[in-house]
Design an enzyme around this catalytic site. Structure first.
Site, mmCIF file in Angstrom:
data_model
loop_
_atom_site.group_PDB
_atom_site.id
_atom_site.type_symbol
_atom_site.label_atom_id
_atom_site.label_comp_id
_atom_site.label_asym_id
_atom_site.label_seq_id
_atom_site.Cartn_x
_atom_site.Cartn_y
_atom_site.Cartn_z
ATOM 1 N N SER A 141 6.380 8.223 0.238
ATOM 2 C CA SER A 141 7.804 8.416 0.612
ATOM 3 C C SER A 141 8.202 9.204 1.853
ATOM 4 O O SER A 141 7.336 10.148 2.018
ATOM 5 C CB SER A 141 8.683 9.237 -0.517
ATOM 6 O OG SER A 141 10.020 9.436 -0.026
ATOM 7 N N TYR A 165 9.812 16.974 -5.600
ATOM 8 C CA TYR A 165 9.594 15.405 -5.605
ATOM 9 C C TYR A 165 8.606 15.368 -4.474
ATOM 10 O O TYR A 165 7.751 14.663 -4.663
ATOM 11 C CB TYR A 165 10.735 14.628 -5.721
ATOM 12 C CG TYR A 165 10.611 13.233 -5.243
ATOM 13 C CD1 TYR A 165 10.010 12.361 -6.110
ATOM 14 C CD2 TYR A 165 11.122 12.783 -4.199
ATOM 15 C CE1 TYR A 165 9.579 11.215 -6.001
ATOM 16 C CE2 TYR A 165 10.864 11.342 -3.689
ATOM 17 C CZ TYR A 165 10.068 10.555 -4.490
ATOM 18 O OH TYR A 165 9.829 9.232 -4.137
ATOM 19 N N LYS A 169 4.632 13.803 -4.025
ATOM 20 C CA LYS A 169 4.112 12.885 -3.175
ATOM 21 C C LYS A 169 2.978 13.418 -2.258
ATOM 22 O O LYS A 169 2.145 12.786 -1.766
ATOM 23 C CB LYS A 169 5.355 12.258 -2.562
ATOM 24 C CG LYS A 169 6.168 11.453 -3.517
ATOM 25 C CD LYS A 169 5.438 10.240 -4.092
ATOM 26 C CE LYS A 169 6.373 9.332 -5.083
ATOM 27 N NZ LYS A 169 5.793 8.436 -5.571
HETATM 28 P P1 NAD Z 1 11.907 2.984 -10.478
HETATM 29 O O1 NAD Z 1 12.175 4.383 -11.229
HETATM 30 O O2 NAD Z 1 13.138 2.020 -10.545
HETATM 31 O O3 NAD Z 1 10.663 2.721 -10.952
HETATM 32 C C1 NAD Z 1 9.556 3.487 -11.280
HETATM 33 C C2 NAD Z 1 8.919 2.663 -12.784
HETATM 34 O O4 NAD Z 1 7.922 3.267 -13.408
HETATM 35 C C3 NAD Z 1 10.015 2.519 -13.899
HETATM 36 O O5 NAD Z 1 9.899 1.163 -14.366
HETATM 37 C C4 NAD Z 1 9.713 3.407 -14.753
HETATM 38 O O6 NAD Z 1 10.017 3.009 -16.154
HETATM 39 C C5 NAD Z 1 8.082 3.747 -14.699
HETATM 40 N N1 NAD Z 1 7.477 4.798 -15.120
HETATM 41 C C6 NAD Z 1 8.050 6.049 -14.925
HETATM 42 N N2 NAD Z 1 7.124 6.835 -15.484
HETATM 43 C C7 NAD Z 1 6.057 6.210 -15.915
HETATM 44 C C8 NAD Z 1 4.804 6.522 -16.644
HETATM 45 N N3 NAD Z 1 4.387 7.867 -17.047
HETATM 46 N N4 NAD Z 1 4.023 5.457 -17.286
HETATM 47 C C9 NAD Z 1 4.275 4.418 -16.683
HETATM 48 N N5 NAD Z 1 5.474 3.920 -16.131
HETATM 49 C C10 NAD Z 1 6.210 4.864 -15.697
HETATM 50 O O7 NAD Z 1 11.616 3.770 -9.089
HETATM 51 P P2 NAD Z 1 11.514 2.684 -7.732
HETATM 52 O O8 NAD Z 1 12.635 2.973 -6.743
HETATM 53 O O9 NAD Z 1 11.078 1.384 -7.932
HETATM 54 O O10 NAD Z 1 10.153 3.628 -7.044
HETATM 55 C C11 NAD Z 1 8.840 3.184 -7.331
HETATM 56 C C12 NAD Z 1 7.845 4.088 -6.569
HETATM 57 O O11 NAD Z 1 8.412 4.401 -5.231
HETATM 58 C C13 NAD Z 1 7.908 5.480 -7.247
HETATM 59 O O12 NAD Z 1 6.955 6.065 -7.218
HETATM 60 C C14 NAD Z 1 9.094 6.306 -6.280
HETATM 61 O O13 NAD Z 1 8.723 7.591 -6.240
HETATM 62 C C15 NAD Z 1 8.655 5.928 -5.046
HETATM 63 N N6 NAD Z 1 9.575 5.571 -3.765
HETATM 64 C C16 NAD Z 1 10.794 5.347 -4.102
HETATM 65 C C17 NAD Z 1 11.874 5.329 -3.144
HETATM 66 C C18 NAD Z 1 13.309 4.800 -3.581
HETATM 67 O O14 NAD Z 1 14.149 5.254 -2.701
HETATM 68 N N7 NAD Z 1 13.647 4.000 -4.414
HETATM 69 C C19 NAD Z 1 11.628 5.866 -1.865
HETATM 70 C C20 NAD Z 1 10.301 6.255 -1.570
HETATM 71 C C21 NAD Z 1 9.311 6.311 -2.708
HETATM 72 C C1 UD1 Z 2 16.937 10.902 -1.035
HETATM 73 C C2 UD1 Z 2 16.091 12.089 -1.206
HETATM 74 C C3 UD1 Z 2 14.690 11.656 -0.691
HETATM 75 C C4 UD1 Z 2 14.393 10.406 -1.532
HETATM 76 C C5 UD1 Z 2 15.291 9.202 -1.179
HETATM 77 C C6 UD1 Z 2 14.805 8.102 -1.981
HETATM 78 C C7 UD1 Z 2 17.541 13.957 -1.080
HETATM 79 C C8 UD1 Z 2 17.864 15.094 -0.260
HETATM 80 N N1 UD1 Z 2 16.788 12.924 -0.472
HETATM 81 O O1 UD1 Z 2 16.897 10.368 0.246
HETATM 82 O O2 UD1 Z 2 14.050 12.785 -1.019
HETATM 83 O O3 UD1 Z 2 13.131 9.970 -1.005
HETATM 84 O O4 UD1 Z 2 16.582 9.505 -1.899
HETATM 85 O O5 UD1 Z 2 14.847 8.223 -3.435
HETATM 86 O O6 UD1 Z 2 18.135 13.722 -2.325
HETATM 87 N N2 UD1 Z 2 25.156 10.325 1.082
HETATM 88 C C9 UD1 Z 2 26.511 10.358 0.951
HETATM 89 N N3 UD1 Z 2 27.219 10.287 -0.333
HETATM 90 C C10 UD1 Z 2 26.528 9.974 -1.318
HETATM 91 C C11 UD1 Z 2 25.027 9.854 -1.529
HETATM 92 C C12 UD1 Z 2 24.603 10.162 -0.326
HETATM 93 O O7 UD1 Z 2 27.024 10.507 1.868
HETATM 94 O O8 UD1 Z 2 27.156 10.065 -2.495
HETATM 95 C C13 UD1 Z 2 24.436 10.451 2.234
HETATM 96 C C14 UD1 Z 2 23.423 11.311 2.296
HETATM 97 O O9 UD1 Z 2 23.995 12.558 2.995
HETATM 98 C C15 UD1 Z 2 22.490 10.560 3.317
HETATM 99 C C16 UD1 Z 2 22.543 9.399 3.135
HETATM 100 O O10 UD1 Z 2 24.091 9.122 2.426
HETATM 101 O O11 UD1 Z 2 22.819 11.016 4.826
HETATM 102 C C17 UD1 Z 2 21.571 8.595 2.311
HETATM 103 O O12 UD1 Z 2 21.540 9.395 0.951
HETATM 104 P P1 UD1 Z 2 20.428 8.912 -0.142
HETATM 105 O O13 UD1 Z 2 20.783 7.514 -0.577
HETATM 106 O O14 UD1 Z 2 20.620 9.850 -1.244
HETATM 107 O O15 UD1 Z 2 19.118 9.017 0.445
HETATM 108 P P2 UD1 Z 2 18.263 10.055 1.388
HETATM 109 O O16 UD1 Z 2 19.098 11.485 1.108
HETATM 110 O O17 UD1 Z 2 17.785 9.672 2.525
#
Ligand code: NAD
Ligand code: UD1
Length: 355
Positions: A141, A165, A169
């Site tokens: 991430s 978190y 990572k």
């Molecule tokens: P998500 O929660 O939708 O998907 C994660 C999946 O993992 C879910 O289906 C959950 O049931 C499963 N899971 C959780 N714990 C588990 C376990 N112990 N064993 C087996 N399965 C398990 O999240 P996502 O948004 O799809 O994210 C996927 C990956 O990408 C994560 O590792 C997350 O940290 C990373 N990531 C997500 C974002 C984002 O904004 N969505 C950003 C950067 C990185």
């Molecule tokens: C957040 C997490 C980041 C994580 C990412 C994906 C924090 C501080 N950061 O990123 O670690 O990897 O999600 O899961 O939580 N915003 C609003 N109103 C809201 C929600 C968000 O104004 O109700 C703004 C935030 O201030 C930011 C932008 O929208 O400027 C995006 O926010 P968000 O979707 O939560 O993502 P990140 O903060 O970038």
């Protein structure tokens, strides 16, 4: 065609990537404990890949009739769930999405985050080593970069996570570097996602957060739908063009295709440790996103300007140059398409997969 294990394949990014990988011709074994997802997401993946009918295999497990998609309910922290998957057939590569991802929750429950994200990755790597599989794509991430000193952010920027978190990572990234250095056979990609949003254009797959979302995109969607009265904008005094926070929003289908390209590279090239940002290189403010979503949905999106959220940064934008050079991949979908597809999903599934 490769035989792939997808952990967390029922989740938001995993489900869209499963579809992209099936359409690219691969065969998938999904392991998910459904802690933050529903089996329905994978049934819809099968439907979109035209893989029905489904066959039950007992204990909640099922497969498509052609065995191109197998689903197992299980936990990445459990060798007894992982080992049989590697014993049943040779696995050519693993895409590891399973994890916990909510920043605020990670501050309240650090043990759960270290357990699932770090101990779960250790357990998976042990099972891979025992099962003779040494190809892994890991969901990292942009949160690793903390408060970045420069945007766009290159992969060489300092790793300075600012919450548990992000610490987990960073720990797994280090673990993967150590594993890659220990034995030259490993092919590992660490993919640093920026802000994944939107949904499959069919409206059948999308993000289904359990409980109150914390990320902006599902919140905006729910305000447009009338499920919430107002979007709180966290800070209007940031040093950005309109004073609101700027992020690099990436369409989840672009992200899914980025995984497909990464896997192809890992399997084709000599073993390596690859570290790539996956983002668009474009920054959009909160107000840009609100306006684009209002235009795509035709709905008013009331906002309330409020204080900055603790831990936020002014701007986070990927330097996507390395991914473009190494993968021949770049994002193809812009903000209008992001909002159009997110709105289609929200309208068709106001209660997510649970309806
Ligand atoms: P998500 O929660 O939708 O998907 C994660 C999946 O993992 C879910 O289906 C959950 O049931 C499963 N899971 C959780 N714990 C588990 C376990 N112990 N064993 C087996 N399965 C398990 O999240 P996502 O948004 O799809 O994210 C996927 C990956 O990408 C994560 O590792 C997350 O940290 C990373 N990531 C997500 C974002 C984002 O904004 N969505 C950003 C950067 C990185
Ligand atoms: C957040 C997490 C980041 C994580 C990412 C994906 C924090 C501080 N950061 O990123 O670690 O990897 O999600 O899961 O939580 N915003 C609003 N109103 C809201 C929600 C968000 O104004 O109700 C703004 C935030 O201030 C930011 C932008 O929208 O400027 C995006 O926010 P968000 O979707 O939560 O993502 P990140 O903060 O970038």
């Amino acid at each position: 065609m490769a035989n792939l294990l997808i952990t967390g394949g029922a989740g938001f990014i995993g489900s869209h990537t499963c579809l992209a990988l099936l359409l690219a011709g691969h065969r998938l074994v999904v392991l998910d404990n459904f802690a933050n997802s529903r089996p329905e997401a994978l049934r819809r993946v099968a439907e979109l890949a035209a893989l029905e009918p489904l066959q039950a295999r007992g204990c909640g497990d099922w497969a498509t009739a052609d065995q191109r998609l197998l689903v197992h309910q299980g936990d990445v922290r459990a060798r007894q769930d992982l080992d049989p998957l590697f014993a049943a057939e040779p696995i050519d590569g693993v895409l590891h999405f399973a994890g916990l991802k909510a920043v605020a929750e990670s501050i309240a429950q650090p043990l759960a985050y270290w357990d699932v994200n770090v101990a779960g990755s250790v357990c998976l790597l042990q099972a891979m080593a025992a099962g003779g599989c040494r190809t892994l794509v890991f969901s990292s991430s942009a949160t690793l970069y903390g408060h970045p000193e420069q945007v766009p952010i290159p992969e060489e920027a300092p790793i300075r996570p600012i919450n548990p978190y992000g610490q987990t990572k960073a720990a797994v990234e280090q673990l993967l570097a150590d594993v890659a250095a220990s034995q030259p056979a490993w092919r590992i990609a660490r993919l640093r996602y920026f802000n994944p949003v939107a949904a499959h254009p069919s409206g059948r797959l999308g993000e289904d957060p359990h409980g109150m979302p914390s990320n902006i995109f599902p919140l905006i969607s729910q305000v447009a739908m009338g499920l919430r009265p107002v979007l709180e904008v966290f800070g209007s005094d940031w040093p950005t063009a309109d004073g609101t926070g700027v992020r690099d929003y990436i369409h989840v289908m672009d992200l899914a295709e980025g995984h497909s390209a990464t896997l192809a590279l890992l399997l084709a090239e000599a073993p390596q440790l690859l570290t790539l940002n996956l983002g668009s290189g474009q920054g959009h403010s909160v107000l840009d996103l609100v306006n684009a979503f209002a235009a795509a949905s035709g709905q008013p999106i009331p906002i309330r300007l409020s204080a900055r959220r603790a831990g936020d940064s002014a701007a986070s934008i990927a330097d996507p140059g390395a991914a473009e050079r190494r993968l021949g991949w770049r994002t193809r979908r812009g903000l209008a398409e992001i909002c159009r597809d997110g709105w289609a999903w929200q309208q068709a599934n106001p209660q997510g997969y649970g309806a």
